[in-house]
Design a protein around this motif. Sequence first.
Motif, PDB file in Angstrom:
ATOM      1  N   UNK A  72       0.786  -1.305   0.117  1.00 21.09           N
ATOM      2  CA  UNK A  72      -0.017   0.059   0.062  1.00 21.09           C
ATOM      3  C   UNK A  72       0.681   1.261  -0.049  1.00 21.09           C
ATOM      4  N   UNK A  73       0.652   2.183  -1.075  1.00 17.44           N
ATOM      5  CA  UNK A  73       1.381   3.499  -1.125  1.00 17.44           C
ATOM      6  C   UNK A  73       0.866   4.308  -0.107  1.00 17.44           C
ATOM      7  N   UNK A  74       1.436   5.012   0.502  1.00 19.41           N
ATOM      8  CA  UNK A  74       0.676   6.391   1.488  1.00 19.41           C
ATOM      9  C   UNK A  74       2.090   7.020   1.873  1.00 19.41           C
ATOM     10  N   UNK A  75       1.284   8.483   2.247  1.00 15.11           N
ATOM     11  CA  UNK A  75       2.222   9.351   2.799  1.00 15.11           C
ATOM     12  C   UNK A  75       2.865   8.980   4.088  1.00 15.11           C
ATOM     13  N   UNK A 131       2.372   0.443 -11.424  1.00 14.54           N
ATOM     14  CA  UNK A 131       1.195   0.877 -12.028  1.00 14.54           C
ATOM     15  C   UNK A 131       0.524   2.176 -11.239  1.00 14.54           C
ATOM     16  N   UNK A 132       0.066   1.566 -10.005  1.00 15.77           N
ATOM     17  CA  UNK A 132      -0.356   2.847  -9.002  1.00 15.77           C
ATOM     18  C   UNK A 132       0.688   4.121  -8.811  1.00 15.77           C
ATOM     19  N   UNK A 133       1.829   3.596  -8.697  1.00 12.04           N
ATOM     20  CA  UNK A 133       2.624   4.486  -8.269  1.00 12.04           C
ATOM     21  C   UNK A 133       2.819   5.608  -9.298  1.00 12.04           C
ATOM     22  N   UNK A 134       2.867   5.137 -10.661  1.00  9.91           N
ATOM     23  CA  UNK A 134       3.205   6.100 -11.834  1.00  9.91           C
ATOM     24  C   UNK A 134       1.696   6.886 -11.856  1.00  9.91           C
ATOM     25  N   UNK A 135       0.584   6.268 -11.778  1.00 11.32           N
ATOM     26  CA  UNK A 135      -0.569   6.933 -12.167  1.00 11.32           C
ATOM     27  C   UNK A 135      -1.158   7.925 -11.252  1.00 11.32           C
ATOM     28  N   UNK A 136      -0.744   7.858  -9.853  1.00  5.26           N
ATOM     29  CA  UNK A 136      -1.390   8.384  -8.694  1.00  5.26           C
ATOM     30  C   UNK A 136      -0.376   9.237  -7.939  1.00  5.26           C
ATOM     31  N   UNK A 137       0.866   8.855  -7.944  1.00  2.00           N
ATOM     32  CA  UNK A 137       1.761   9.483  -7.032  1.00  2.00           C
ATOM     33  C   UNK A 137       3.126  10.202  -7.643  1.00  2.00           C
ATOM     34  N   UNK A 138       3.128  10.490  -8.782  1.00  3.48           N
ATOM     35  CA  UNK A 138       4.313  11.076  -9.524  1.00  3.48           C
ATOM     36  C   UNK A 138       4.541  12.304  -8.781  1.00  3.48           C
ATOM     37  N   UNK A 139       5.729  12.759  -8.347  1.00  8.12           N
ATOM     38  CA  UNK A 139       6.183  14.023  -7.851  1.00  8.12           C
ATOM     39  C   UNK A 139       5.973  13.941  -6.427  1.00  8.12           C
ATOM     40  N   UNK A 140       5.468  12.984  -5.969  1.00  8.38           N
ATOM     41  CA  UNK A 140       5.132  13.240  -4.473  1.00  8.38           C
ATOM     42  C   UNK A 140       6.633  12.586  -3.660  1.00  8.38           C
ATOM     43  N   UNK A 141       7.036  13.198  -2.691  1.00  8.25           N
ATOM     44  CA  UNK A 141       8.431  12.820  -2.281  1.00  8.25           C
ATOM     45  C   UNK A 141       8.206  12.228  -0.881  1.00  8.25           C
TER      46      UNK A 141
END
Length: 74
Positions: free
Chosen positions: A9-12, A47-57
């Motif tokens: 799960x990708x999250x802040x 797939x979700x990383x490039x679709x929803x999270x590009x540019x977030x650090x």
Amino acid sequence: MQVKGPLVHICEKAEAVRCLEATQGYTTQEQATLGFIHLSTIDLLLIPANRFYVGQSDLVLLLINPELLTAELR
């Protein structure tokens, strides 16, 4: 559904800290609004990383053991 290996799960980072402090299970704003939490297998993570999270650090990955899920996995 049988899954081999962990789910991701990708999250802040702040969300991950909240997850670690949770005593009643892990939920997200995403689950409240969409009705589910987006999980990926490691091989499909980009797939979700490039679709929803590009540019977030400030992102982290939570590794989820699918055997510990209490909700349906689809």
